[in-house]
Enzyme design. Structure first.
Site, PDB file in Angstrom:
ATOM      1  N   LYS A 143       0.866  -1.171   0.000  1.00 47.37           N
ATOM      2  CA  LYS A 143       0.000   0.000   0.000  1.00 47.37           C
ATOM      3  C   LYS A 143       0.906   1.226   0.000  1.00 47.37           C
ATOM      4  O   LYS A 143       2.104   1.136   0.326  1.00 47.37           O
ATOM      5  CB  LYS A 143      -0.909   0.011   1.232  1.00 47.37           C
ATOM      6  CG  LYS A 143      -0.172  -0.085   2.562  1.00 47.37           C
ATOM      7  CD  LYS A 143      -1.135  -0.193   3.736  1.00 47.37           C
ATOM      8  CE  LYS A 143      -0.374  -0.355   5.056  1.00 47.37           C
ATOM      9  NZ  LYS A 143      -1.301  -0.468   6.205  1.00 47.37           N
ATOM     10  N   ASN A 146       3.352   1.933   2.798  1.00 49.22           N
ATOM     11  CA  ASN A 146       4.537   1.069   2.918  1.00 49.22           C
ATOM     12  C   ASN A 146       5.504   1.259   1.763  1.00 49.22           C
ATOM     13  O   ASN A 146       6.360   0.401   1.513  1.00 49.22           O
ATOM     14  CB  ASN A 146       4.126  -0.390   3.020  1.00 49.22           C
ATOM     15  CG  ASN A 146       3.521  -0.724   4.373  1.00 49.22           C
ATOM     16  OD1 ASN A 146       3.777  -0.019   5.355  1.00 49.22           O
ATOM     17  ND2 ASN A 146       2.729  -1.777   4.446  1.00 49.22           N
ATOM     18  N   ASP A 159       8.332  -2.530   5.462  1.00 53.52           N
ATOM     19  CA  ASP A 159       7.373  -3.232   6.331  1.00 53.52           C
ATOM     20  C   ASP A 159       7.002  -4.612   5.812  1.00 53.52           C
ATOM     21  O   ASP A 159       5.956  -4.816   5.182  1.00 53.52           O
ATOM     22  CB  ASP A 159       6.109  -2.394   6.538  1.00 53.52           C
ATOM     23  CG  ASP A 159       5.301  -2.896   7.737  1.00 53.52           C
ATOM     24  OD1 ASP A 159       5.621  -3.979   8.257  1.00 53.52           O
ATOM     25  OD2 ASP A 159       4.361  -2.197   8.155  1.00 53.52           O
TER      26      ASP A 159
END
Length: 448
Positions: A143, A146, A159
């Protein structure tokens, strides 16, 4: 702060290596600081994780997975993990410092971006994701939050706390953990009947591309149940201002049927992806000193030689028998040990190592099949099952650590452990014994 060994320029010093500076951000389990590597003078992002909070939240496995995954994915568009340190109460992760902020922040400030800029980011995202998939790593939480941007405008994936490895799949070959962020999660993940991690990641990439081009989520709805229904049906509309090529690509990424969803080899050949932008506000090439690896789908040129992957010092530590992540948490059992695996150095060229492995496969009349595994190793697989867990499979990865020194990592990749140990002692070790080299031996001396 624990493990402080002195003061330097007004800041605390961690284990004599890093000067800890201001806080960049805070999370559920600790903080992220700017830190300076006293050995090189370079700045890093120091993630400080409090063990007690992680254990209390039952997130030990997630933190260990994140560290383990980041050890194996080194790519210009993935934030690099430089070093891991631990004290009695904390874990310290020295990460690449990315100063440009989140891609999400840019979208919030500017709204949708021009297609040439979106193409720049998307190409780098696909390069990083494809590299992860080639290493058997599935991110599962892609997303804009991240995705970071460095000072040169290059994208960096971060992440990996929800990531999965290929060997996490069940007997059906699929992943089954329901995870991700609403709005970016693939429909097959929501169905909770098993999913292909690579195809689920590509769906998330499609949502990210839509957000970049449209400035909003394709399946946005205040009611999360309604939003999930839209996701399952693929119910969205492409804005009319998008180019024809973009409006043709997005539906192939946001295909609710994973079996017909576009793949990376197909994606990189699409007109939108391959188009050369007229205006180039940002270079689309990675830094020359740290080139991105070719996508897994790229065909190898005829006559091109495979070269073993080069290891850095952190990779060497991670390959060693002693690098077990479980001791980072006191009281946890060391459950990550190899099942009789072999890790050795050799002065033999890669072609010679492969020949020895082929000879080992032919020993004993077992009829093991030898296949190539990427550009850095081979896989040996038995023709029939002799144990209780299917056919024996052995993976051998070959890495270069110096112009004349290779490291070979051999481990069980399938089948019964007892059968594997028998194969190692009776076939593999005899075939390799005269090429194994120990750093303490004089040149030319073999170590069994």
């Amino acid at each position: 702060m624990e493990a402080v060994e002195g003061e330097k320029k007004g800041g605390v010093v961690l284990q004599g290596r890093y000067e800890i500076g201001r806080v960049l951000g805070r999370g559920n389990f600790g903080r992220v600081h700017v830190a300076r590597d006293l050995r090189t003078g370079k700045s890093v992002a120091m993630k400080v994780v409090t063990k007690e909070k992680v254990v209390r939240a039952g997130m030990v496995e997630q933190i260990m997975r994140e560290i383990g995954v980041m050890k194996r994915v080194s790519h210009p568009n993935i934030v690099e993990l430089h070093e891991v340190m631990a004290t009695r109460t904390k874990i310290y992760l020295a990460l690449e410092l990315v100063r440009g902020g989140e891609l999400f922040g840019r979208i919030v400030r500017l709204g949708r971006v021009r297609e040439d800029v979106a193409r720049h980011y998307f190409r780098q995202l696909i390069s990083a994701v494809d590299f992860c998939h080639s290493r058997g790593v599935y991110h599962r939480d892609l997303k804009p939050e991240n995705l970071l941007l460095d000072e040169a405008g290059n994208l960096k994936v971060v992440d990996f706390g929800l990531s999965a490895l290929a060997d996490h799949a069940r007997a059906d070959g699929l992943l089954h953990t329901l995870c991700g962020t609403p709005g970016y999660t693939a429909p097959e993940v929501l169905r909770d009947k098993g999913y292909d991690g690579a195809k689920a990641d590509l769906w998330s990439c499609g949502v990210i591309l839509y957000v970049l081009l449209a400035g909003s989520l394709p399946f946005a709805d205040d009611n999360i149940v309604t939003m999930y229904r839209k996701v399952q049906r693929g119910d969205y509309r492409c804005p009319t201002w998008l180019s024809t090529d973009a409006r043709r690509l997005i539906p192939r990424l946001l295909d609710p049927n994973p079996s017909t969803r576009i793949t990376v080899p197909q994606l990189v050949e699409t007109p939108w992806f391959t188009k050369t932008s007229i205006s180039k506000p940002i270079s689309i090439e990675p830094p020359a000193a740290d080139p991105a690896p070719a996508p897994a789908c790229a065909a190898q040129e005829e006559g091109e030689k495979d070269e073993p992957e080069t290891l850095n010092a952190f990779h060497l530590i991670s390959l060693s028998e002693g690098f077990d992540l479980s001791p980072l948490f006191e009281g946890d059992s060391a459950n990550g040990r190899r099942e009789g695996g072999m890790l050795f150095a050799t002065r033999e060229p890669a072609s010679g190592v492969i020949s020895r492995l082929e000879a080992a496969a032919a020993r004993g009349g077992g009829g093991m099949r030898v296949t190539k595994s990427g550009a850095r190793g081979v896989r040996l697989e038995g023709s029939e099952s002799r144990g209780t867990k299917g056919r024996l499979a052995v993976a051998a990865d070959i890495f270069s650590v110096a112009p004349s020194v290779l490291v070979v990592d051999v481990k069980k990749d399938g089948g019964d452990t007892l059968e594997y140990r028998s194969f190692c002692s009776e076939q593999l070790r005899p075939a390799l014994q005269d090429i194994v080299w120990a750093a303490t031996d004089p040149p030319g001396t073999a170590a069994v």
